[in-house]
Structure formats: C-alpha cells, structure tokens
Design a protein around this motif. Sequence first.
Motif, mmCIF file in Angstrom:
data_model
loop_
_atom_site.group_PDB
_atom_site.id
_atom_site.type_symbol
_atom_site.label_atom_id
_atom_site.label_comp_id
_atom_site.label_asym_id
_atom_site.label_seq_id
_atom_site.Cartn_x
_atom_site.Cartn_y
_atom_site.Cartn_z
ATOM 1 N N THR A 85 -54.688 37.597 83.591
ATOM 2 C CA THR A 85 -54.629 38.518 82.458
ATOM 3 C C THR A 85 -55.840 38.361 81.544
ATOM 4 O O THR A 85 -56.183 39.287 80.802
ATOM 5 C CB THR A 85 -53.338 38.329 81.643
ATOM 6 O OG1 THR A 85 -53.287 36.990 81.125
ATOM 7 C CG2 THR A 85 -52.104 38.604 82.495
ATOM 8 N N LEU A 252 -48.871 36.543 74.467
ATOM 9 C CA LEU A 252 -48.403 37.825 74.977
ATOM 10 C C LEU A 252 -48.635 38.962 73.986
ATOM 11 O O LEU A 252 -49.035 40.064 74.375
ATOM 12 C CB LEU A 252 -46.915 37.739 75.337
ATOM 13 C CG LEU A 252 -46.391 38.874 76.231
ATOM 14 C CD1 LEU A 252 -46.996 38.772 77.635
ATOM 15 C CD2 LEU A 252 -44.875 38.836 76.320
ATOM 16 N N THR A 340 -47.149 37.141 84.867
ATOM 17 C CA THR A 340 -47.314 37.890 83.625
ATOM 18 C C THR A 340 -47.825 39.280 83.959
ATOM 19 O O THR A 340 -48.668 39.438 84.847
ATOM 20 C CB THR A 340 -48.329 37.194 82.689
ATOM 21 O OG1 THR A 340 -47.925 35.843 82.472
ATOM 22 C CG2 THR A 340 -48.434 37.908 81.351
ATOM 23 N N ASN A 342 -48.898 43.115 81.850
ATOM 24 C CA ASN A 342 -49.169 43.754 80.566
ATOM 25 C C ASN A 342 -49.522 45.200 80.873
ATOM 26 O O ASN A 342 -50.577 45.460 81.451
ATOM 27 C CB ASN A 342 -50.327 43.016 79.886
ATOM 28 C CG ASN A 342 -50.719 43.597 78.554
ATOM 29 O OD1 ASN A 342 -49.877 44.104 77.812
ATOM 30 N ND2 ASN A 342 -52.006 43.526 78.230
ATOM 31 N N SER A 357 -44.827 44.263 78.107
ATOM 32 C CA SER A 357 -45.517 43.028 78.472
ATOM 33 C C SER A 357 -44.460 41.934 78.628
ATOM 34 O O SER A 357 -43.542 41.837 77.820
ATOM 35 C CB SER A 357 -46.515 42.623 77.386
ATOM 36 O OG SER A 357 -47.358 43.703 77.043
ATOM 37 N N THR A 359 -43.700 37.736 80.506
ATOM 38 C CA THR A 359 -44.109 36.583 81.302
ATOM 39 C C THR A 359 -42.879 35.759 81.640
ATOM 40 O O THR A 359 -41.871 35.791 80.910
ATOM 41 C CB THR A 359 -45.144 35.725 80.543
ATOM 42 O OG1 THR A 359 -45.632 34.703 81.409
ATOM 43 C CG2 THR A 359 -44.547 35.091 79.292
#
Length: 420
Positions: A85, A252, A340, A342, A357, A359
């Motif tokens: 990410t 995040l 994760t 997003n 988003s 994780t």
Amino acid sequence: MRLPGLFILFGMLSLSVSAQRNDTWLKELLYAKGSPALKNILDNPDTYRYQILFTQIDRDRHNQPHFRSFALNLDRALYFNPASTVKLPTALAALEKLNELKVNGLNKFTPMLTDSAFGGQTSVLRDSTSENGLPSVAHYIKKIFLVSDNDAYNRLYEFNGQQELNERLWKKGYRDVRITRRFVPMNEEENRHTNPVSFVKDGNVVYRQTEAVSKIRFDFSKRILLGKAYYDRSEKLVNEPMDFTRHNNFPLEDQQSILRSVMFPESVAKRKRFNLTRDDYEFLYRYMRMLPGESLVPRYDTTEFFDSYAKFFWFRATKSNIPSYLNVYSKAGWSYGFLTDNAYIADTENRCEFLISATIYVNSDGVLNDDKYDYETIGYPFFKELGEILYQNELKRERKYKPDLSCLASHEKSAPNQVK
C-alpha cells in the motif's frame, strides 16, 4: 487548474475519525448481516488486528459529493504492516517531484535510467516489458497498479530518495507515515542510500540526479513486536517475536485520505493534495482501475495475474471476474500475514459509490516468514463478506440525488494503454 471531470468537489472534511473508532452503526450492520466466521473475527480484535474505515458518498443536486465516515477498531497506534500500500504515495510523490523540477523535456514518460553507487544497489538501463524497451516513471506506476510490481516501487523509491519522500508526505500532514525501505533484502544503511538516476531523451540527458543519502532519523521509540517466532534471512527459525519497529508504517485513515486526495482532490485541504497535472490524474485513474488481463503492454499471464489479483473486496476470495459496471480504483498490499486494501468503488449501472479501507492479520500459527498464512481461508473471505455487506447496503440506501458517474466512461478499461 480545474480538476478533472467527476472529481471536481468541495467540502473540506477531515478524515480523522478517531471519535468514531468503534462506530455503532457499522458494528450493528456487520453483526446483523455477517456470517459466524465474520462475527468471530469481529469478536477477536486482538487476534486479527482488523481495522475498517468505510465512507459513504452522497451527491447534491449539482453532483457535488459529501462524505460521512464510519470506523470499526480504527486506531493509528495499532500497527499493521502496510506492505504494497506504500506504493500509492510513492508513485504520487514521484509524479509531484517531476512536476516541481520543471525541467524542459522531463515528464513521466521520459526514459529513466538507474545507476548504482552503494552496497546492494542495482542498475536498470532497459525494461523489456515496456513498448520502447526503456523504463520510465509512467511505466513503473502502471506496473505498480496492475500487479503490484515490487521492482517498480523500488525504482520510484530511489528516484524520490528516502528523505525527500518522507519529508514530502510529512509536509502534507501525514506525520505518521514512514517509508524506510525498498522491497528487496537490504539493511537500514543501504536503504538510506538511493541510486543515481538519469532521464534521457533522444540520446541526451535532460536531467541527472546524483546519489542521495537520507539524513533524517525516524522515531523508533515505540517498539513493535509481533508473533511468537520467525524465520530470518538465512531461513533459520528464531523463537521470539519479530521486530517491526523499523518497518514501513502507513495508518489506515492516512491511506484513505491519500486515496481521496487523488479521486476527490478538492475534498481535502489544499496542503494534503499532490501537485499533479490533469494528465497525471487521468493517467492514475486509468491504471488504478485497469485489470491485468486488459493490459497489452505488458501482457500478463492471467492464470497468475487474474482480474481480481489485487482487488480484495469481494472478488479476490473466489478469483472471480469483476463486472464491467464496477469500477475499482485501489491499492492493496499483503505480507507477514497482513492483508490490506484501500479502494474507491463506483457502480455505474446502479449509480452508487463509496470509499472502503480495511486491514486484517491472519497468522494462526504465530510464525512469521514461514509463508503459512491464512490468506485463503480467513483473510480473503473477510474482504469478500465485508465488501458484499457494505455494497448491498449502499445499493438499498436511499439517496436524494443519484450520482452522475458518466465521466467514468472516459477512463474506459479497453483504452489503448501504450506508455509513450
């Protein structure tokens, strides 16, 4: 400069939702609709270290969007390994750097040649995956979003320089973001040194960047230990927790804020935006949503790089195709048992859109670097069910004004994708 099409927005809203760290509405929805497996995850935040940030988008009669965020177990102090990410802000910083250099003949398509000057460094003078056989910032960014290419990220990390990359992000207000390393075995000192880089056009050097050495000292005062054991670089089992103190860090809510700054630039404070051109935005929109099978250059083996390879929300678990009316602009990451994703998701057929988003940590044996993680059995199904529940809720949710998403057609999936 007016910002592109759909993404001309207003309403400077903060993405800091610490007061909504455990939002009642989101929790009740997930418990009401969730399977026993999902509820088990939600009941065990210490085990799964999950975090969820969901943002509804409502348009007014002028098609201007307004945002409302909901969170569950969101905590910027709760560490997760961000993995790939971090490639999103690294790519954005590279584009911004090119624009701010203001060198005639220098842009994201200019061939970029990387030299070596310190231990562990390697040079890159050719790129067989590009149409002209030469590497460039544009081609690296394309590979980052199509298949999360690690070497492409490494080269942009080197072009940015460790110090400049982090200071650029900190100045935008992302003070907790920390990008300390390439994705190749290197020690801390080697990662502080970044390669000399030259940009050439018609055989002439238009810009030369010398080797850079980062002078910043990161705050590593908070020690981060995870797991019960790990395999070191020599594949020896070490019976103690793995130390993540000096690894990359990317909270995040900062991930979603940076994504939103790209998809909805005018919805975030000006200082949080990246200095991008209209062409940069259109380029990003195209490749953030393009699927591996739609790429002609490079051409990917779709058995390995199937359409949902890097699209976790409700497609990755079954390796299913993504319907043409669902536009997923995203950057996912996976490593050390952490997953994760997003994403901004827009449904042009049913006319709904949202940011999501999340994780999760799935490592039931507690051993790191053993390549035995619960991605397939727990992780991807978590993203599938979470995505489905929130998407179905958005389909049914009453809106006074349906969004006009017609401009998404300008980012057509089948568009020619040559990097010039």
